[in-house]
Scaffold this motif. Structure first.
Motif, mmCIF file in Angstrom:
data_model
loop_
_atom_site.group_PDB
_atom_site.id
_atom_site.type_symbol
_atom_site.label_atom_id
_atom_site.label_comp_id
_atom_site.label_asym_id
_atom_site.label_seq_id
_atom_site.Cartn_x
_atom_site.Cartn_y
_atom_site.Cartn_z
ATOM 1 N N GLU A 123 -39.800 -44.771 29.011
ATOM 2 C CA GLU A 123 -39.967 -43.256 28.605
ATOM 3 C C GLU A 123 -40.041 -42.889 27.135
ATOM 4 O O GLU A 123 -40.498 -42.011 26.581
ATOM 5 N N VAL A 124 -38.781 -43.744 26.706
ATOM 6 C CA VAL A 124 -38.741 -43.352 25.245
ATOM 7 C C VAL A 124 -39.792 -44.235 24.435
ATOM 8 O O VAL A 124 -40.372 -43.475 23.365
ATOM 9 N N LYS A 125 -40.155 -45.282 24.571
ATOM 10 C CA LYS A 125 -40.805 -46.188 23.796
ATOM 11 C C LYS A 125 -42.471 -45.730 23.923
ATOM 12 O O LYS A 125 -43.084 -45.620 23.205
ATOM 13 N N SER A 126 -42.817 -45.214 25.152
ATOM 14 C CA SER A 126 -44.334 -44.688 25.373
ATOM 15 C C SER A 126 -44.354 -43.098 24.514
ATOM 16 O O SER A 126 -45.548 -42.881 24.694
ATOM 17 N N GLY A 127 -43.405 -42.592 24.252
ATOM 18 C CA GLY A 127 -43.610 -41.193 23.690
ATOM 19 C C GLY A 127 -43.460 -40.333 24.595
ATOM 20 O O GLY A 127 -43.627 -39.029 24.175
ATOM 21 N N LEU A 128 -43.188 -40.574 25.799
ATOM 22 C CA LEU A 128 -42.966 -39.384 26.877
ATOM 23 C C LEU A 128 -41.855 -38.692 26.541
ATOM 24 O O LEU A 128 -41.779 -37.334 26.827
ATOM 25 N N TRP A 129 -40.734 -38.978 26.147
ATOM 26 C CA TRP A 129 -39.456 -38.613 25.718
ATOM 27 C C TRP A 129 -39.657 -37.926 24.579
ATOM 28 O O TRP A 129 -39.539 -38.703 23.289
ATOM 29 N N ASP A 144 -33.085 -46.049 19.443
ATOM 30 C CA ASP A 144 -32.618 -47.145 20.130
ATOM 31 C C ASP A 144 -31.379 -47.198 21.122
ATOM 32 O O ASP A 144 -31.740 -47.580 22.069
ATOM 33 N N GLU A 145 -30.728 -46.147 20.856
ATOM 34 C CA GLU A 145 -29.502 -45.869 21.794
ATOM 35 C C GLU A 145 -30.249 -45.150 23.317
ATOM 36 O O GLU A 145 -29.528 -45.619 24.128
ATOM 37 N N MET A 146 -31.092 -44.137 23.089
ATOM 38 C CA MET A 146 -31.622 -43.503 24.103
ATOM 39 C C MET A 146 -32.440 -44.791 24.982
ATOM 40 O O MET A 146 -32.479 -44.444 26.238
ATOM 41 N N SER A 175 -38.057 -42.216 36.756
ATOM 42 C CA SER A 175 -38.706 -42.396 35.273
ATOM 43 C C SER A 175 -40.000 -42.981 35.489
ATOM 44 O O SER A 175 -40.270 -43.900 36.138
ATOM 45 N N PRO A 176 -40.817 -42.599 34.612
ATOM 46 C CA PRO A 176 -42.333 -43.302 34.670
ATOM 47 C C PRO A 176 -42.306 -44.542 34.100
ATOM 48 O O PRO A 176 -41.335 -44.820 33.298
ATOM 49 N N GLN A 177 -43.036 -45.253 34.458
ATOM 50 C CA GLN A 177 -43.070 -46.993 33.810
ATOM 51 C C GLN A 177 -44.437 -47.169 33.613
ATOM 52 O O GLN A 177 -45.472 -46.208 33.376
ATOM 53 N N ALA A 178 -44.579 -48.406 32.935
ATOM 54 C CA ALA A 178 -45.943 -48.645 32.364
ATOM 55 C C ALA A 178 -47.032 -49.354 33.357
ATOM 56 O O ALA A 178 -48.198 -49.224 32.954
ATOM 57 N N TYR A 209 -41.166 -50.429 17.416
ATOM 58 C CA TYR A 209 -39.849 -51.261 17.072
ATOM 59 C C TYR A 209 -38.610 -50.890 17.373
ATOM 60 O O TYR A 209 -37.653 -51.434 17.659
ATOM 61 N N VAL A 210 -38.770 -49.882 18.645
ATOM 62 C CA VAL A 210 -37.548 -49.263 19.328
ATOM 63 C C VAL A 210 -37.122 -50.624 20.119
ATOM 64 O O VAL A 210 -37.773 -50.978 20.944
#
Length: 242
Positions: A123-129, A144-146, A175-178, A209-210
């Protein structure tokens, strides 16, 4: 079929969210509301310091996907709580609650409890969050923490089902996944991008890089390891008939 598992009625793609029944607020009630707002502290609400817009899927039917708006307060570095709304408008409907914990807390949970939680890494790395109208560069130190946190989200009002009131049992969200079937629908992301004038794709490119935690050894995202399985809640009467 569990009451949280009922399928939504067909609705138009751009239909307004169902409005609860009731009369318009009277002038007297408006005065009471304004007076209370001025005189009461409302301290818990003032601790809501973040607004996050993201997507969520029903755990019992991953094809049902909604946009969510989390208003988050942080109790400490490892525990956050959020009121979840269907929009960021003044007339937004409260549709659920989400608790968010660090990987340190999550790892101490029993396997049975972990199955009710979802990871936030994709969710965070994909830009959804995203935090609407908040500069991405200012939020980077927290990413990184989230990405290493886990959430338990109970949806109490299934607006996508056409419910005009919060009916039945709460539904567990994930949560959505890849990968499919947990991949978020492109049109859902597109509507969000258009509203906030952002590009989820570009945000994701900036988050390459997260760091994220290894979630393969946990019971989070239960459906990924057990295809076709999810959780639905029903309500049963207990006790004697006397």
């Amino acid at each position: 079929m569990a009451s949280s598992d009922e399928q939504p009625a067909p609705v138009a793609a751009k239909a307004e969210a169902p409005q609860p029944p009731g009369k318009a607020m009277t002038a007297m009630q408006q005065m009471v509301e304004k007076g209370a707002q001025m005189l009461q502290s409302l301290k818990p609400l003032k601790e809501m310091s973040q607004h996050v817009c993201t997507m969520a899927l029903y755990s019992h039917d991953l094809t049902r996907q909604i946009q969510t708006h989390l208003y988050i307060s942080r109790l400490n570095q490892d525990f956050l709580q959020a009121a979840v709304y269907d929009s960021d408008d003044s007339s937004a409907r409260l549709i659920g609650i989400e608790y968010i914990v660090s990987d340190r807390i999550f790892d101490a949970l029993s396997p049975e409890e972990q199955r009710l939680w979802h990871s936030h890494a994709h969710e965070v790395k994909s830009g959804l969050w995203v935090k609407p109208r908040f500069p991405e560069i200012m939020g980077r130190p927290e990413l990184d923490e989230m990405a290493k946190t886990y959430g338990k989200f109970w949806c109490t009002w299934q607006l996508d089902r056409g419910d005009k009131l919060p009916l039945g049992a709460p539904a567990l969200m994930v949560s959505p996944q890849a990968e499919d079937p947990g991949r978020v629908k492109a049109e859902l992301v597109g509507r969000r991008d258009e509203k906030y004038k952002i590009s989820t794709k570009e945000i994701a490119e900036g988050r390459i890089y997260v760091e994220e935690t290894d979630k393969e050894n946990s019971e989070a995202d239960y459906w990924r390891k057990h295809p076709g399985k999810g959780f639905a809640i029903d309500i049963h009467s207990l006790g004697s008939n006397k």
